[in-house]
Design an enzyme around this catalytic site. Structure first.
Site, PDB file in Angstrom:
ATOM      1  N   GLY A  19     -71.017  -0.043   1.091  1.00 57.77           N
ATOM      2  CA  GLY A  19     -69.082  -0.389   0.519  1.00 57.77           C
ATOM      3  C   GLY A  19     -68.348   0.698   0.942  1.00 57.77           C
ATOM      4  O   GLY A  19     -67.314   0.360   0.305  1.00 57.77           O
ATOM      5  N   ASN A  70     -66.254   0.484   3.316  1.00 61.05           N
ATOM      6  CA  ASN A  70     -65.465   0.597   4.345  1.00 61.05           C
ATOM      7  C   ASN A  70     -64.805  -0.634   2.731  1.00 61.05           C
ATOM      8  O   ASN A  70     -63.431  -0.787   2.632  1.00 61.05           O
ATOM      9  CB  ASN A  70     -65.545  -0.238   5.365  1.00 61.05           C
ATOM     10  N   LEU A  74     -74.073 -14.981  10.111  1.00 61.05           N
ATOM     11  CA  LEU A  74     -74.461 -16.284   9.924  1.00 61.05           C
ATOM     12  C   LEU A  74     -74.353 -16.674  10.618  1.00 61.05           C
ATOM     13  O   LEU A  74     -73.635 -16.989  11.844  1.00 61.05           O
ATOM     14  CB  LEU A  74     -73.042 -16.134   9.048  1.00 61.05           C
ATOM     15  N   HIS A 116     -66.658  -3.040  13.405  1.00 59.51           N
ATOM     16  CA  HIS A 116     -67.042  -2.776  14.231  1.00 59.51           C
ATOM     17  C   HIS A 116     -67.422  -1.111  14.393  1.00 59.51           C
ATOM     18  O   HIS A 116     -66.064  -1.282  14.700  1.00 59.51           O
ATOM     19  CB  HIS A 116     -67.689  -3.960  15.121  1.00 59.51           C
TER      20      HIS A 116
HETATM   21  C1  GAR Z   1     -69.945   0.544   8.885  1.00 59.34           C
HETATM   22  O1  GAR Z   1     -69.934   1.925  10.128  1.00 59.34           O
HETATM   23  C2  GAR Z   1     -69.177  -0.361   9.682  1.00 59.34           C
HETATM   24  O2  GAR Z   1     -68.636  -0.504  10.727  1.00 59.34           O
HETATM   25  C3  GAR Z   1     -71.009  -0.927  10.221  1.00 59.34           C
HETATM   26  O3  GAR Z   1     -72.117  -0.790   8.900  1.00 59.34           O
HETATM   27  C4  GAR Z   1     -70.992   0.380   8.083  1.00 59.34           C
HETATM   28  C5  GAR Z   1     -71.031   0.152   7.097  1.00 59.34           C
HETATM   29  O4  GAR Z   1     -70.917   0.705   6.125  1.00 59.34           O
HETATM   30  N1  GAR Z   1     -71.165  -2.735  10.246  1.00 59.34           N
HETATM   31  C6  GAR Z   1     -71.672  -3.159  11.682  1.00 59.34           C
HETATM   32  O5  GAR Z   1     -72.633  -1.841  12.132  1.00 59.34           O
HETATM   33  C7  GAR Z   1     -71.965  -4.782  11.319  1.00 59.34           C
HETATM   34  N2  GAR Z   1     -72.511  -4.746  12.783  1.00 59.34           N
HETATM   35  P1  GAR Z   1     -70.141   0.575   4.965  1.00 59.34           P
HETATM   36  O6  GAR Z   1     -71.089  -0.592   3.709  1.00 59.34           O
HETATM   37  O7  GAR Z   1     -70.403   2.095   4.183  1.00 59.34           O
HETATM   38  O8  GAR Z   1     -68.900   0.115   4.897  1.00 59.34           O
END
Ligand code: GAR
Length: 207
Positions: free
Chosen positions: A12, A14, A94, A110
């Protein structure tokens, strides 16, 4: 004020960037009203709790197929009166039944410059592993609207990040998060909440 529902599956960071932006007044016109996790026990849920944000767990593994799971997510989004749905490290695809209910109202971050290193199978650390295998010198992050095509929806914001020869996937992931994801995701959310995003013929225009 728009209700922002954030979907998570992991650490989490982001989500944290969104919370920090909200607390420092960067996100105008919207408020994070609920965090929904596809996995129990993830650190993203602790972040929500610490900041007094409501959270729910709708565990992917408790549902048989994707339609059943998507129906549960849709019900929750409707109960939470979501105006904007943000995938912040949400690792579950989803069914279109959710996407059709929120046209151009769902956004995803992404960790690469779409249309490179994206689509089914490109998620999390795997993206950065592939970037290093290919030897590209620039990567970055993309925030886009979610459509039925995995990572294929209209692009809202992108930011480039340099790849260094000594990078490991973990080091590169951290740089992409710090320099790109944690910046452009809150920016895009704020633009949406201020009604500054317009989509015409699959192209996003910032008003
Ligand atoms: C992030 O780097 C996000 O961009 C990626 O997973 C990570 C999650 O980190 N998402 C994807 O690859 C979706 N295709 P977080 O839980 O610390 O935000």
């Amino acid at each position: 004020m728009k209700n922002i529902v954030v979907l998570v599956s992991g650490g989490g960071t982001n989500l944290q960037a969104l919370i920090d932006a909200q607390e420092s007044g960067v996100i105008k016109g919207g408020k994070i009203t609920c965090v929904i996790s596809s996995k129990p026990g993830v650190y993203a849920l602790e972040r929500a709790k610490y900041h007094h944000i409501k959270s729910r767990v709708i565990a992917r593994k408790e549902y048989g197929d994707v339609v059943e799971y998507s129906t549960a997510i849709l019900e929750a989004l409707q109960e939470e009166k979501a105006d904007l749905v943000v995938y912040a490290g949400f690792m579950t695809i989803l069914d279109e039944l959710v996407i059709k209910a929120y046209p151009y109202k769902m956004i995803n971050v992404h960790p690469a410059l779409i249309p490179s290193f994206c689509g089914k199978g490109y998620y999390g650390l795997r993206v950065h592993e592939e970037v290093l295998k290919k030897g590209v010198k620039l990567t970055g992050a993309t925030v886009h609207f979610v459509t039925e095509v995995c990572d294929g929806g209209p692009i809202i914001l992108q930011k480039a990040v340099e790849v260094e020869s000594s990078d490991t996937p973990e080091v590169l992931q951290k740089r992409v998060m710090e320099q790109a994801e944690w910046k452009i995701l809150p920016q895009a959310v704020s633009l949406f909440c201020e009604d500054k995003l317009e989509v015409k013929n699959e192209i996003v225009y910032i008003k």
